[in-house]
Write a protein that holds these residues in place. Structure first.
Motif, PDB file in Angstrom:
ATOM      1  N   THR A   1       0.819  -1.215   0.000  1.00  0.00           N
ATOM      2  CA  THR A   1       0.000   0.000   0.000  1.00  0.00           C
ATOM      3  C   THR A   1       0.851   1.263   0.000  1.00  0.00           C
ATOM      4  O   THR A   1       0.364   2.345  -0.352  1.00  0.00           O
ATOM      5  N   GLU A   2       2.123   1.139   0.392  1.00  0.00           N
ATOM      6  CA  GLU A   2       3.014   2.300   0.386  1.00  0.00           C
ATOM      7  C   GLU A   2       3.258   2.829  -1.027  1.00  0.00           C
ATOM      8  O   GLU A   2       3.793   3.922  -1.194  1.00  0.00           O
ATOM      9  N   THR A   3       2.840   2.069  -2.038  1.00  0.00           N
ATOM     10  CA  THR A   3       3.008   2.537  -3.419  1.00  0.00           C
ATOM     11  C   THR A   3       2.190   3.798  -3.688  1.00  0.00           C
ATOM     12  O   THR A   3       2.451   4.523  -4.654  1.00  0.00           O
ATOM     13  N   THR A   4       1.202   4.075  -2.833  1.00  0.00           N
ATOM     14  CA  THR A   4       0.385   5.283  -2.999  1.00  0.00           C
ATOM     15  C   THR A   4       1.034   6.521  -2.369  1.00  0.00           C
ATOM     16  O   THR A   4       0.622   7.649  -2.653  1.00  0.00           O
TER      17      THR A   4
ATOM     18  N   PHE B   1      -5.856   8.134  -7.418  1.00  0.00           N
ATOM     19  CA  PHE B   1      -7.149   7.452  -7.302  1.00  0.00           C
ATOM     20  C   PHE B   1      -7.026   5.985  -7.735  1.00  0.00           C
ATOM     21  O   PHE B   1      -7.500   5.080  -7.043  1.00  0.00           O
ATOM     22  N   ILE B   2      -6.367   5.746  -8.871  1.00  0.00           N
ATOM     23  CA  ILE B   2      -6.245   4.384  -9.409  1.00  0.00           C
ATOM     24  C   ILE B   2      -5.371   3.515  -8.503  1.00  0.00           C
ATOM     25  O   ILE B   2      -5.737   2.378  -8.171  1.00  0.00           O
ATOM     26  N   THR B   3      -4.197   4.048  -8.111  1.00  0.00           N
ATOM     27  CA  THR B   3      -3.283   3.256  -7.275  1.00  0.00           C
ATOM     28  C   THR B   3      -3.897   2.971  -5.903  1.00  0.00           C
ATOM     29  O   THR B   3      -3.704   1.892  -5.340  1.00  0.00           O
ATOM     30  N   TRP B   4      -4.640   3.943  -5.365  1.00  0.00           N
ATOM     31  CA  TRP B   4      -5.287   3.730  -4.066  1.00  0.00           C
ATOM     32  C   TRP B   4      -6.346   2.634  -4.177  1.00  0.00           C
ATOM     33  O   TRP B   4      -6.450   1.760  -3.321  1.00  0.00           O
ATOM     34  N   LEU B   5      -7.138   2.678  -5.253  1.00  0.00           N
ATOM     35  CA  LEU B   5      -8.180   1.673  -5.463  1.00  0.00           C
ATOM     36  C   LEU B   5      -7.575   0.271  -5.555  1.00  0.00           C
ATOM     37  O   LEU B   5      -8.076  -0.675  -4.945  1.00  0.00           O
ATOM     38  N   VAL B   6      -6.466   0.148  -6.296  1.00  0.00           N
ATOM     39  CA  VAL B   6      -5.846  -1.158  -6.504  1.00  0.00           C
ATOM     40  C   VAL B   6      -5.095  -1.624  -5.254  1.00  0.00           C
ATOM     41  O   VAL B   6      -5.287  -2.752  -4.784  1.00  0.00           O
ATOM     42  N   ALA B   7      -4.220  -0.735  -4.718  1.00  0.00           N
ATOM     43  CA  ALA B   7      -3.314  -1.141  -3.642  1.00  0.00           C
ATOM     44  C   ALA B   7      -3.934  -1.134  -2.259  1.00  0.00           C
ATOM     45  O   ALA B   7      -3.547  -1.922  -1.391  1.00  0.00           O
TER      46      ALA B   7
ATOM     47  N   ILE C   1      -7.529  -0.980  -1.636  1.00  0.00           N
ATOM     48  CA  ILE C   1      -8.887  -1.520  -1.550  1.00  0.00           C
ATOM     49  C   ILE C   1      -8.917  -2.953  -2.101  1.00  0.00           C
ATOM     50  O   ILE C   1      -9.169  -3.903  -1.368  1.00  0.00           O
ATOM     51  N   LEU C   2      -8.646  -3.089  -3.403  1.00  0.00           N
ATOM     52  CA  LEU C   2      -8.739  -4.403  -4.041  1.00  0.00           C
ATOM     53  C   LEU C   2      -7.711  -5.387  -3.484  1.00  0.00           C
ATOM     54  O   LEU C   2      -8.015  -6.572  -3.306  1.00  0.00           O
TER      55      LEU C   2
ATOM     56  N   PHE D   1      -7.873  -1.376   6.524  1.00  0.00           N
ATOM     57  CA  PHE D   1      -8.833  -1.380   5.416  1.00  0.00           C
ATOM     58  C   PHE D   1      -9.955  -0.370   5.661  1.00  0.00           C
ATOM     59  O   PHE D   1     -10.381   0.334   4.736  1.00  0.00           O
ATOM     60  N   VAL D   2     -10.438  -0.302   6.896  1.00  0.00           N
ATOM     61  CA  VAL D   2     -11.480   0.671   7.239  1.00  0.00           C
ATOM     62  C   VAL D   2     -10.952   2.091   7.033  1.00  0.00           C
ATOM     63  O   VAL D   2     -11.638   2.955   6.458  1.00  0.00           O
ATOM     64  N   MET D   3      -9.723   2.352   7.496  1.00  0.00           N
ATOM     65  CA  MET D   3      -9.131   3.673   7.336  1.00  0.00           C
ATOM     66  C   MET D   3      -8.899   3.991   5.857  1.00  0.00           C
ATOM     67  O   MET D   3      -9.152   5.119   5.409  1.00  0.00           O
ATOM     68  N   ASN D   4      -8.435   2.995   5.104  1.00  0.00           N
ATOM     69  CA  ASN D   4      -8.189   3.202   3.679  1.00  0.00           C
ATOM     70  C   ASN D   4      -9.480   3.527   2.926  1.00  0.00           C
ATOM     71  O   ASN D   4      -9.494   4.363   2.020  1.00  0.00           O
ATOM     72  N   THR D   5     -10.568   2.845   3.305  1.00  0.00           N
ATOM     73  CA  THR D   5     -11.857   3.082   2.660  1.00  0.00           C
ATOM     74  C   THR D   5     -12.361   4.490   2.962  1.00  0.00           C
ATOM     75  O   THR D   5     -12.885   5.190   2.080  1.00  0.00           O
ATOM     76  N   PHE D   6     -12.165   4.930   4.197  1.00  0.00           N
ATOM     77  CA  PHE D   6     -12.563   6.290   4.593  1.00  0.00           C
ATOM     78  C   PHE D   6     -11.779   7.330   3.803  1.00  0.00           C
ATOM     79  O   PHE D   6     -12.351   8.281   3.261  1.00  0.00           O
ATOM     80  N   TRP D   7     -10.445   7.142   3.716  1.00  0.00           N
ATOM     81  CA  TRP D   7      -9.602   8.085   2.970  1.00  0.00           C
ATOM     82  C   TRP D   7      -9.893   8.033   1.466  1.00  0.00           C
ATOM     83  O   TRP D   7      -9.797   9.036   0.772  1.00  0.00           O
TER      84      TRP D   7
END
Length: 275
Positions: free
Chosen positions: A177-180, A209-215, A217-218, A253-259
């Motif tokens: 996830t640090e890739t974001t 937006f794309i990297t956050w969604l992939v790294a 969330i998915l 994951f909860v924090m990532n979804t909020f952000w």
């Protein structure tokens, strides 16, 4: 002249062998890996912080006109970007290009580790310790309690994986996830530099937006699916490692979804202004 050239080559080779021996006998030696890696991470942070300050002062004219707290955050974000690049490369290598966590190997995947994987985790521990120290020192300028919770959970999980050798696979899945982080920092750099209306700002927002969604969330969905498929191996872990395997990814994951919701809202706002 030829003799001098040969002498220089021999000297270089001598230094190369000495460096390899230092890495093999100390940095990557089993008893010293946790200590040398953490110290290496802290040292890397100090070097990158100072380099960011030096390079920015020389190449970015507006750097010296920033407030002191802004310059410190600028340097801090350079430091976090360097760590993000390092740990992303190591995570991709260990997860996708090495056989360390391959299902083709025998034995529980939850107990696999190597000197390189442990050393890389130690570098991350050094970074998180340094960044946490700066967050507390300048609180809340570099981030509020959500950043403290994020860093403390990450540090506890990484330290456990580093010292016990358990759950390193899932630790590296989370560390991808640090890739974001570089995109987040670049967004702040562009905003601080007064380039919020630039094309670079818009493109960076889309990439983020794309990297956050992939790294963030998915990939977490895949992580939970992997845990489900290998639950019998997760059960063999120590109770503390077992709890961390579920608790840390869930909270993050909860924090990532909020952000992610905030990122989506910000991207929509930026796009609407350009229409």
């Amino acid at each position: 002249m030829m003799q001098g050239f040969k002498s220089s080559v021999m000297t270089i080779k001598s230094y190369k062998y000495q460096a390899e021996a230092l890495v093999r006998d100390y940095l990557l030696a089993d008893p010293f890996v946790p200590y040398t890696s953490v110290m290496s991470g802290i040292f890397m942070c100090k070097v990158v912080y100072d380099l960011t300050k030096l390079v920015s002062s020389f190449y970015f004219k507006g750097y010296d006109s920033l407030m002191k707290i802004q310059r410190m955050e600028w340097n801090n974000r350079g430091m976090s970007s360097a760590h993000a690049i390092f740990i992303t490369i190591m995570s991709f290598y260990l997860l996708f290009f090495s056989d360390l966590f391959s299902d083709r190997l025998e034995g529980p995947v939850t107990f696999r580790s190597s000197n390189i994987s442990t050393f890389s985790l130690g570098v991350s521990v050094g970074y998180f310790i340094t960044d946490l120290a700066m967050i507390f020192w300048l609180f809340p300028s570099l981030g509020g309690m959500e950043y403290v919770v994020h860093h403390m959970l990450s540090t506890i999980a990484i330290v456990y994986a580093m010292l016990s050798g358990e759950g390193q696979l899932y630790t590296y899945m989370v560390l991808i996830t640090e890739t974001t982080t570089p995109e987040i920092n670049l967004r702040w750099f562009l905003d601080t530099a007064g380039m919020k209306r630039s094309v670079a700002y818009l493109v960076n927002g889309i990439v983020m937006f794309i990297t956050w969604l992939v790294a963030r969330i998915l990939l977490f969905v895949y992580l939970f699916h992997h845990i489900y498929l290998h639950y019998d191996q997760v059960l063999q872990m120590h109770i503390f490692g077992y709890v961390l395997t579920f608790l840390v990814p869930f909270v993050l994951f909860v924090m990532n979804t909020f952000w992610f919701g905030k990122i989506l809202k910000g991207l929509k706002k930026t796009l609407s202004k350009r229409r």
